[in-house]
Design an enzyme around this catalytic site. Structure first.
Site, PDB file in Angstrom:
ATOM      1  N   THR A   1      -5.321  34.824  -3.638  1.00  0.00           N
ATOM      2  CA  THR A   1      -5.697  33.568  -4.295  1.00  0.00           C
ATOM      3  C   THR A   1      -6.598  32.747  -3.387  1.00  0.00           C
ATOM      4  O   THR A   1      -6.364  32.674  -2.182  1.00  0.00           O
ATOM      5  CB  THR A   1      -4.454  32.728  -4.683  1.00  0.00           C
TER       6      THR A   1
ATOM      7  N   GLY B   1      -5.998  34.539 -11.334  1.00  0.00           N
ATOM      8  CA  GLY B   1      -7.401  34.303 -10.954  1.00  0.00           C
ATOM      9  C   GLY B   1      -7.830  35.301  -9.893  1.00  0.00           C
ATOM     10  O   GLY B   1      -7.098  35.569  -8.948  1.00  0.00           O
TER      11      GLY B   1
ATOM     12  N   ASP C   1      -2.081  28.511  -1.528  1.00  0.00           N
ATOM     13  CA  ASP C   1      -0.964  27.586  -1.750  1.00  0.00           C
ATOM     14  C   ASP C   1       0.392  28.285  -1.719  1.00  0.00           C
ATOM     15  O   ASP C   1       1.380  27.761  -2.215  1.00  0.00           O
ATOM     16  CB  ASP C   1      -1.154  26.863  -3.093  1.00  0.00           C
TER      17      ASP C   1
ATOM     18  N   ASP D   1      -6.675  29.673  -3.523  1.00  0.00           N
ATOM     19  CA  ASP D   1      -6.042  28.348  -3.338  1.00  0.00           C
ATOM     20  C   ASP D   1      -5.212  28.225  -2.054  1.00  0.00           C
ATOM     21  O   ASP D   1      -4.913  27.125  -1.620  1.00  0.00           O
ATOM     22  CB  ASP D   1      -5.134  28.036  -4.534  1.00  0.00           C
TER      23      ASP D   1
ATOM     24  N   ASP E   1       0.930  32.825  -7.228  1.00  0.00           N
ATOM     25  CA  ASP E   1       2.350  32.558  -7.493  1.00  0.00           C
ATOM     26  C   ASP E   1       2.779  32.893  -8.928  1.00  0.00           C
ATOM     27  O   ASP E   1       3.889  33.373  -9.147  1.00  0.00           O
ATOM     28  CB  ASP E   1       2.726  31.119  -7.114  1.00  0.00           C
TER      29      ASP E   1
ATOM     30  N   ARG F   1      -6.242  23.768  -8.430  1.00  0.00           N
ATOM     31  CA  ARG F   1      -5.527  23.096  -9.525  1.00  0.00           C
ATOM     32  C   ARG F   1      -4.325  22.336  -8.991  1.00  0.00           C
ATOM     33  O   ARG F   1      -4.117  21.185  -9.321  1.00  0.00           O
ATOM     34  CB  ARG F   1      -5.093  24.141 -10.554  1.00  0.00           C
TER      35      ARG F   1
ATOM     36  N   ARG G   1      -4.308  36.675 -17.137  1.00  0.00           N
ATOM     37  CA  ARG G   1      -3.023  35.971 -17.094  1.00  0.00           C
ATOM     38  C   ARG G   1      -2.325  36.349 -18.395  1.00  0.00           C
ATOM     39  O   ARG G   1      -2.798  35.980 -19.469  1.00  0.00           O
ATOM     40  CB  ARG G   1      -3.244  34.462 -16.989  1.00  0.00           C
TER      41      ARG G   1
ATOM     42  N   SER H   1       1.682  35.303 -10.742  1.00  0.00           N
ATOM     43  CA  SER H   1       1.848  36.767 -10.800  1.00  0.00           C
ATOM     44  C   SER H   1       3.143  37.188 -10.121  1.00  0.00           C
ATOM     45  O   SER H   1       3.830  38.122 -10.569  1.00  0.00           O
ATOM     46  CB  SER H   1       0.683  37.451 -10.094  1.00  0.00           C
TER      47      SER H   1
ATOM     48  N   GLY I   1     -17.793  17.284   7.226  1.00  0.00           N
ATOM     49  CA  GLY I   1     -17.828  15.886   7.661  1.00  0.00           C
ATOM     50  C   GLY I   1     -17.648  14.882   6.533  1.00  0.00           C
ATOM     51  O   GLY I   1     -18.230  13.794   6.561  1.00  0.00           O
TER      52      GLY I   1
HETATM   53  O1  F6P Z   1      -5.967  30.027  -9.016  1.00  0.00           O
HETATM   54  C1  F6P Z   1      -7.234  29.915  -8.549  1.00  0.00           C
HETATM   55  C2  F6P Z   1      -8.053  28.987  -9.398  1.00  0.00           C
HETATM   56  O2  F6P Z   1      -9.392  29.206  -9.025  1.00  0.00           O
HETATM   57  C3  F6P Z   1      -7.710  27.505  -9.312  1.00  0.00           C
HETATM   58  O3  F6P Z   1      -8.164  26.896  -8.159  1.00  0.00           O
HETATM   59  C4  F6P Z   1      -8.365  27.010 -10.563  1.00  0.00           C
HETATM   60  O4  F6P Z   1      -7.809  25.811 -10.997  1.00  0.00           O
HETATM   61  C5  F6P Z   1      -8.099  28.102 -11.533  1.00  0.00           C
HETATM   62  O5  F6P Z   1      -7.970  29.282 -10.780  1.00  0.00           O
HETATM   63  C6  F6P Z   1      -9.174  28.265 -12.579  1.00  0.00           C
HETATM   64  O6  F6P Z   1      -8.783  29.228 -13.471  1.00  0.00           O
HETATM   65  P1  F6P Z   1      -9.724  29.838 -14.611  1.00  0.00           P
HETATM   66  O7  F6P Z   1     -10.597  30.850 -13.973  1.00  0.00           O
HETATM   67  O8  F6P Z   1      -8.784  30.419 -15.579  1.00  0.00           O
HETATM   68  O9  F6P Z   1     -10.531  28.711 -15.163  1.00  0.00           O
END
Ligand code: F6P
Length: 327
Positions: A130, A15, A134, A132, A107, A176, A76, A109, A190
């Site tokens: 990313t 992503g 994470d 995320d 992760d 995700r 991907r 990648s 808030g």
């Molecule tokens: O990895 C980042 C992310 O934005 C996630 O938060 C999300 O679930 C996913 O990619 C969405 O992927 P796509 O663009 O393939 O729908």
């Protein structure tokens, strides 16, 4: 003696995230400054397998630091999970004489990079790109700051209309497998309740907290939920809430991919520039197969195999603070 790198490839994978262009720019310009040839690889591992590779110069990355998305495109790649795919990728690298790779991605990648660097003698450096956030081994990732601020800006707007109508709003944000965007944007706006994939959701407790707030005439209630959580489908959650609290005027907003786009924040441009510079430095001094991170404001190196095994953990004390502040 360690073979010195002379030609490096750079790609974005998985992503996209705001700041990837700033990272590409830093890799290209630091590489060229150090006398390396730098090659752009289109669409991540897909372009590597399909030999969609081109030589870059300083001007190829002009006027991109402020742009979201990625000039190298991203994908991907399923093909790269197969030994045949990776062999084709290796052959293409050899054909161009590329002897070092910088992979900007998440992760998934890095898993590809780790397998590849175990099979073939191509040093790989990962940059965490990313929204995320994470990934273990770094306090920051390229794109998170922009994404979370996009979410905050959007939720602030929702709050205005939510307040005007005394409504209960369920806002779904991205993530995700990770609740960072939900947690940070929820705290900053808030939110009364925040649901994240890392924690089990006690639906009874949620209903109880919303009902209790209604009794106390707290008419505005904001629930921020990460898409990957147990109740990540905000519409499903809204249906449950409506059924259990018929008096509540419930609305849903799914923020979706707007969180991935847009001009990167200053913070993301800095992180990307810093990490991109150190990616090339690492290849030059023979530090291989690591992810570049930032821990306590200092560059930090994590072996790729460790980076793919561990996840960044959510600070649970924040969940307690959310409850207190939303009372
Ligand atoms: O990895 C980042 C992310 O934005 C996630 O938060 C999300 O679930 C996913 O990619 C969405 O992927 P796509 O663009 O393939 O729908």
């Amino acid at each position: 003696m360690e073979k010195k790198v002379t030609k490096i490839g750079v790609m974005t994978s998985g992503g996209d995230s705001p700041g990837m262009n700033a990272a590409i720019r830093a890799v290209v310009r630091t590489g060229i400054y150090n006398g390396l040839e730098v090659y752009g690889i289109m669409r991540g591992y897909s372009g590597l397998i399909e030999n969609d590779i081109f030589k870059m110069d300083s001007r190829s990355v002009a006027n991109i630091i402020q742009r979201g998305g990625t000039i190298l495109k991203t994908a991907r790649s399923k093909a790269f999970t197969s030994p045949e795919g990776r062999k084709a990728a290796y052959n293409n690298l050899k054909q161009h004489g590329i002897d070092g790779l910088v992979i900007i991605g998440g992760d998934g990648s890095f898993k590809g990079a780790q397998t590849f660097s175990n099979e073939y003698d191509i040093p790989c450096i990962g940059l965490p790109g990313t929204i995320d956030k994470d990934i273990a081994g770094t306090d920051v990732t390229i794109g998170f700051d922009t994404a979370v601020n996009t979410a905050v800006e959007a939720i602030d707007k929702i709050r205005d209309t939510m307040d005007a109508h005394d409504r209960l709003f369920i806002v779904e944000v991205m993530g995700r497998d990770a609740g960072y965007i939900a947690l940070h944007s929820g705290i900053a706006t808030g939110a009364e309740n925040i649901l994240i994939p890392e924690n089990k959701t006690d639906i009874e407790e949620l209903i109880c907290s919303l009902t209790e707030k209604e009794k106390r005439k707290k008419l505005v209630n904001l629930v921020v939920v990460a898409e990957g959580g147990e109740y990540g489908d905000a519409n499903k959650l809204a249906a449950i809430v409506k059924e259990r609290i018929p008096s509540a005027d419930v609305r849903v907003c799914i923020l979706g991919h707007i969180q991935r786009g847009g001009s990167p924040s200053c913070e993301d441009r800095l992180i990307a520039s810093h990490m991109g510079y150190y990616a090339v430095e690492s290849l030059l001094i023979g530090r291989h197969n690591v992810m570049i991170g930032v821990v306590n404001n200092k560059i930090h190196y994590t072996p790729l195999d460790k980076a793919v095994k561990e996840k960044q953990k959510i600070g649970q004390e924040w969940m307690k603070i959310v409850k207190i502040l939303a009372s």
